[in-house]
Enzyme design. Structure first.
Site, PDB file in Angstrom:
ATOM      1  N   VAL A  71      13.002   2.224  -4.453  1.00  0.00           N
ATOM      2  CA  VAL A  71      12.822   0.899  -3.860  1.00  0.00           C
ATOM      3  C   VAL A  71      11.346   0.700  -3.562  1.00  0.00           C
ATOM      4  O   VAL A  71      10.681   1.591  -3.024  1.00  0.00           O
ATOM      5  CB  VAL A  71      13.639   0.760  -2.562  1.00  0.00           C
ATOM      6  CG1 VAL A  71      13.331  -0.569  -1.869  1.00  0.00           C
ATOM      7  CG2 VAL A  71      15.129   0.865  -2.860  1.00  0.00           C
TER       8      VAL A  71
ATOM      9  N   PRO B 258       3.682  -0.420   0.495  1.00  0.00           N
ATOM     10  CA  PRO B 258       3.542  -0.192  -0.942  1.00  0.00           C
ATOM     11  C   PRO B 258       2.935   1.169  -1.268  1.00  0.00           C
ATOM     12  O   PRO B 258       2.174   1.729  -0.482  1.00  0.00           O
ATOM     13  CB  PRO B 258       2.611  -1.334  -1.381  1.00  0.00           C
ATOM     14  CG  PRO B 258       2.808  -2.409  -0.355  1.00  0.00           C
ATOM     15  CD  PRO B 258       3.024  -1.671   0.937  1.00  0.00           C
ATOM     16  N   ASP B 259       3.304   1.679  -2.457  1.00  0.00           N
ATOM     17  CA  ASP B 259       2.759   2.930  -2.980  1.00  0.00           C
ATOM     18  C   ASP B 259       3.026   4.124  -2.077  1.00  0.00           C
ATOM     19  O   ASP B 259       2.289   5.114  -2.098  1.00  0.00           O
ATOM     20  CB  ASP B 259       1.246   2.795  -3.232  1.00  0.00           C
ATOM     21  CG  ASP B 259       0.917   1.660  -4.194  1.00  0.00           C
ATOM     22  OD1 ASP B 259       1.666   1.505  -5.188  1.00  0.00           O
ATOM     23  OD2 ASP B 259      -0.060   0.933  -3.950  1.00  0.00           O
ATOM     24  N   ARG B 260       4.076   4.033  -1.275  1.00  0.00           N
ATOM     25  CA  ARG B 260       4.475   5.104  -0.380  1.00  0.00           C
ATOM     26  C   ARG B 260       3.420   5.449   0.680  1.00  0.00           C
ATOM     27  O   ARG B 260       3.468   6.498   1.301  1.00  0.00           O
ATOM     28  CB  ARG B 260       4.842   6.372  -1.156  1.00  0.00           C
ATOM     29  CG  ARG B 260       6.098   6.222  -2.031  1.00  0.00           C
ATOM     30  CD  ARG B 260       7.280   5.769  -1.190  1.00  0.00           C
ATOM     31  NE  ARG B 260       8.553   5.859  -1.890  1.00  0.00           N
ATOM     32  CZ  ARG B 260       9.186   4.832  -2.455  1.00  0.00           C
ATOM     33  NH1 ARG B 260       8.616   3.627  -2.444  1.00  0.00           N
ATOM     34  NH2 ARG B 260      10.354   4.983  -3.029  1.00  0.00           N
ATOM     35  N   LEU B 261       2.477   4.549   0.896  1.00  0.00           N
ATOM     36  CA  LEU B 261       1.498   4.742   1.976  1.00  0.00           C
ATOM     37  C   LEU B 261       2.031   4.053   3.230  1.00  0.00           C
ATOM     38  O   LEU B 261       1.471   3.074   3.725  1.00  0.00           O
ATOM     39  CB  LEU B 261       0.129   4.182   1.579  1.00  0.00           C
ATOM     40  CG  LEU B 261      -0.599   4.954   0.472  1.00  0.00           C
ATOM     41  CD1 LEU B 261      -1.940   4.299   0.152  1.00  0.00           C
ATOM     42  CD2 LEU B 261      -0.816   6.406   0.881  1.00  0.00           C
TER      43      LEU B 261
END
Length: 217
Positions: A13, A194-197
């Site tokens: 996701v 976003p971007d797992r940050l």
């Protein structure tokens, strides 16, 4: 098996929430929890007060289950249960617990860790009075976490309890039932990004005072 593994590895996701900066935090962890909880209610998140409670027994063996938070303030988070249950045995042995509110629909979670204490009988009685009668009777009937011979044994026990209190307008609080309070030492507010940050802001008690720390995702 390989198809199942491929399906799981491909599940992903994309989180697209707005930044959660320190400037957006409330002054206290419980005020911030109230903000996010109210937003979860407004967003019609299913059972927004559901939290995953993690405990460990005296040997360190962990276990987790979902319980319902029935109140929180500056003192901590409260839930109610059978005092003879497995989780109560864990809590009585280690005196610590962790809990997570998994508000996945909002790409948020709140993680709490701390010590535990039983709530006062008056607080238990106040909550008990608002429980549906069926839930009250069920609390008397169920030997929570104990092995039973089958569903019929539970239904038979409930039928006996119903007869016992048939002429009673009010069902009393069972002596083996009451509340636990988690008194937080750490409360982390997690916002998917976003971007797992992801944004992770934690209230932590240090030398008797609450500090805010940002954690790497």
């Amino acid at each position: 098996m390989s198809q199942a593994k491929a399906t799981l590895s491909g599940m992903r996701v994309s989180y697209d929430a707005e930044p959660f900066q320190e400037s957006l935090l409330a002054d206290t962890w419980h005020e911030q929890l109230r903000r996010w909880f109210d937003e979860a209610v407004q967003a019609e998140v299913a059972e927004p007060n559901a939290m995953v409670l993690a405990t460990a027994d005296a040997t360190g063996m962990p276990s987790s289950r979902t319980v319902l938070c029935k109140g929180f303030d500056e003192r901590g988070l409260v839930f109610f249960t059978n005092y003879t249950s497995a989780k109560s045995h864990d809590l009585g042995s280690t005196r610590v617990a962790a809990a997570t509110f998994p508000w996945l629909a909002l790409q948020r979670q709140v993680n709490v860790r701390g010590t535990v204490e039983k709530v006062k009988q008056e607080e238990t009685a106040e909550y008990w009075a608002h429980r549906p009668r069926g839930s009250q009777l069920g609390a008397w009937a169920s030997p929570q976490s104990s092995v039973v011979s089958g569903r019929s044994a539970l239904e038979s026990k409930l039928a006996g309890i119903e007869r016992r209190f048939a002429d009673s307008e009010r069902v009393p609080v069972p002596p083996h039932w009451g509340g636990w309070r988690i008194r937080p030492e750490y409360v982390e507010f997690w916002q998917g990004r976003p971007d797992r940050l992801h944004d992770r802001l934690r209230f932590c008690r240090e030398d008797g005072a609450w500090k805010v720390r940002r954690l790497a995702p």
